[in-house]
Design an enzyme around this catalytic site. Structure first.
Site, PDB file in Angstrom:
ATOM      1  N   SER A 186      43.440  61.593  37.852  1.00  0.00           N
ATOM      2  CA  SER A 186      44.402  60.497  37.893  1.00  0.00           C
ATOM      3  C   SER A 186      45.479  60.625  38.954  1.00  0.00           C
ATOM      4  O   SER A 186      46.101  59.628  39.315  1.00  0.00           O
ATOM      5  CB  SER A 186      45.074  60.348  36.518  1.00  0.00           C
ATOM      6  OG  SER A 186      45.762  61.532  36.162  1.00  0.00           O
ATOM      7  N   HIS A 214      40.058  57.081  33.579  1.00  0.00           N
ATOM      8  CA  HIS A 214      40.258  56.312  34.804  1.00  0.00           C
ATOM      9  C   HIS A 214      38.945  55.909  35.471  1.00  0.00           C
ATOM     10  O   HIS A 214      38.970  55.321  36.554  1.00  0.00           O
ATOM     11  CB  HIS A 214      41.117  57.111  35.784  1.00  0.00           C
ATOM     12  CG  HIS A 214      42.558  57.182  35.396  1.00  0.00           C
ATOM     13  ND1 HIS A 214      43.471  56.205  35.739  1.00  0.00           N
ATOM     14  CD2 HIS A 214      43.239  58.104  34.683  1.00  0.00           C
ATOM     15  CE1 HIS A 214      44.663  56.530  35.256  1.00  0.00           C
ATOM     16  NE2 HIS A 214      44.550  57.675  34.613  1.00  0.00           N
ATOM     17  N   LYS A 244      43.569  51.146  29.794  1.00  0.00           N
ATOM     18  CA  LYS A 244      43.627  51.045  31.257  1.00  0.00           C
ATOM     19  C   LYS A 244      42.822  49.832  31.714  1.00  0.00           C
ATOM     20  O   LYS A 244      43.298  48.707  31.635  1.00  0.00           O
ATOM     21  CB  LYS A 244      43.193  52.368  31.883  1.00  0.00           C
ATOM     22  CG  LYS A 244      44.179  53.497  31.547  1.00  0.00           C
ATOM     23  CD  LYS A 244      43.789  54.815  32.136  1.00  0.00           C
ATOM     24  CE  LYS A 244      44.882  55.857  31.956  1.00  0.00           C
ATOM     25  NZ  LYS A 244      45.234  56.145  30.557  1.00  0.00           N
TER      26      LYS A 244
END
Length: 396
Positions: A186, A214, A244
């Protein structure tokens, strides 16, 4: 009466953090967290959100969430193992399993909870965990909670991983050995070398765990890093978040049915924490359905990512080895990094500074997160600000 020792400890340490440029200021957002946000009544181009696909403000998700409040209420009312498992949770898990290409899925209240739950449910003090040195804090904490021996290997270094896997498995000291890695890291945006990791894992019979927080919604046409490499059948744990790219809240672990069954009876956050709300569950399901039906948002994300990356590189900024939309501008000095972020704010761009302990000392960076919801005009405005401030501070 407040403890004087506590007061002294807090004042001294907070003052020290501020003096070294390590104190993090929290900026409350007024309204929705979209491509443009409002902070202190100022409109800012938002380059700090994990809302990769813009789904956090998508009208289709909002509509089903409102309907779920009317039909199921605002809360689940209990932990999953009593009567907090709603039909909406089961629908979400079924959809996620199809999305990730696994037999089953268990969902949790957050991605952080996933790592705290799943690692410690399978690993214990008689085991060892091979962990990439740049793994996320939630992985580190999950490994510590398991009480297993933690053996760090050099970041994405397959030779070091192989040597440590050989030593751990041949020592006879451990019942089980796991290798755990972020799918996408990340802070730098690089991708784990999953084919190499799987090869080593199969050679030494390691349990494999990928934290794809991610990567889900970003790589593999949206299905994640494991799908990106075509390794769905060769990874034991696929962990992902719903906060996310999915745009809502929560997390999940995908894998074999037996594994998920075990996590349902042994992972403590599942057993002892109330389930996510009906609105969150149904909105997440809708987001996954959208990603399975079309790659349009994923393609737009990558188009915007490439555009911003190219612009920053042409200006002379160091964006490291990023292979994903995560785009760091590595400035080094913590105070310079804080000053740069502050000036961006003044120029109408919100890009948060990232400094120690999130990244190593001397590796401060402003991290940019382009999304599918940004327009080219927004990105151009951001690049103009970067150029102006970079020249002003003598960084380009």
């Amino acid at each position: 009466m407040t403890s004087k020792v506590l007061q002294s400890f807090l004042r001294e340490n907070i003052s020290d953090l501020k003096a070294r440029g390590l104190y993090n200021e929290i900026d409350p957002v007024q309204g929705a967290n979209g491509p443009v946000i409002n902070i202190d009544s100022q409109e800012l181009i938002n380059l700090s959100s994990n809302n990769y696909l813009g789904l956090a403000t998508d009208s289709r998700l909002k509509e089903v969430a409102k309907e779920a409040v009317d039909s199921h209420g605002v809360g689940a009312g209990a932990v999953r193992t009593i009567n907090g498992t709603l039909d909406l949770h089961l629908e979400l898990e079924k959809k996620l399993a199809a999305f990730k290409g696994t037999e089953a899925v268990i969902s949790y209240q957050s991605g952080f909870n996933c790592n705290m739950a799943a690692i410690s449910a399978v690993m214990d003090k008689n085991d060892a965990i091979l962990s990439d040195e740049l793994n996320h804090a939630s992985i580190i904490d999950g490994c510590r909670l398991s009480r297993a021996k933690i053996i760090r290997f050099n970041h994405s270094d397959m030779d070091d991983l192989r040597a440590k896997a050989k030593e751990a498995t041949e020592s006879g000291d451990y019942n089980k050995v796991m290798v755990i890695t972020d799918g996408v890291f990340s802070m730098d945006g690089d991708i784990a070398k999953l084919p190499g990791i799987v090869e080593i894992a199969e050679e030494f019979d390691l349990i494999t765990y990928v934290d794809d927080a991610h990567g889900s919604g970003v790589l593999g046409k949206g299905a994640g890093t494991v799908k990106h490499f075509g390794l769905q059948k060769r990874i034991d744990f696929q962990m992902g978040t719903l906060s996310k790219a999915i745009g809502v809240i929560g997390g999940y672990v995908a894998g074999k049915a037996e594994l998920i069954d075990w996590l349902k009876v042994r992972s403590r956050p599942f057993l002892f924490s109330t389930a996510v709300s009906p609105a969150d569950a149904v909105a997440s399901t809708k987001a996954v359905e959208l990603l399975m039906a079309s790659t349009d948002l994923n393609e737009k994300l990558w188009e915007n990512s490439d555009y911003l990356k190219d612009g920053l590189k042409k200006l002379g900024f160091d964006i490291g080895e990023s292979e994903t939309p995560i785009t760091p501008c590595i400035l080094g000095d913590e105070k310079d990094t804080q000053a740069f972020s502050k000036r961006l704010y003044e120029e109408g761009v919100y890009a948060k500074s990232i400094v120690f302990p999130t990244v190593p000392r001397g590796k401060g960076r402003v991290r940019n997160m382009p999304t599918a919801a940004h327009t080219k005009e927004m990105l151009d405005e951001a690049l103009k600000a970067y150029e102006k401030i970079g020249k002003e501070l003598g960084l380009i």
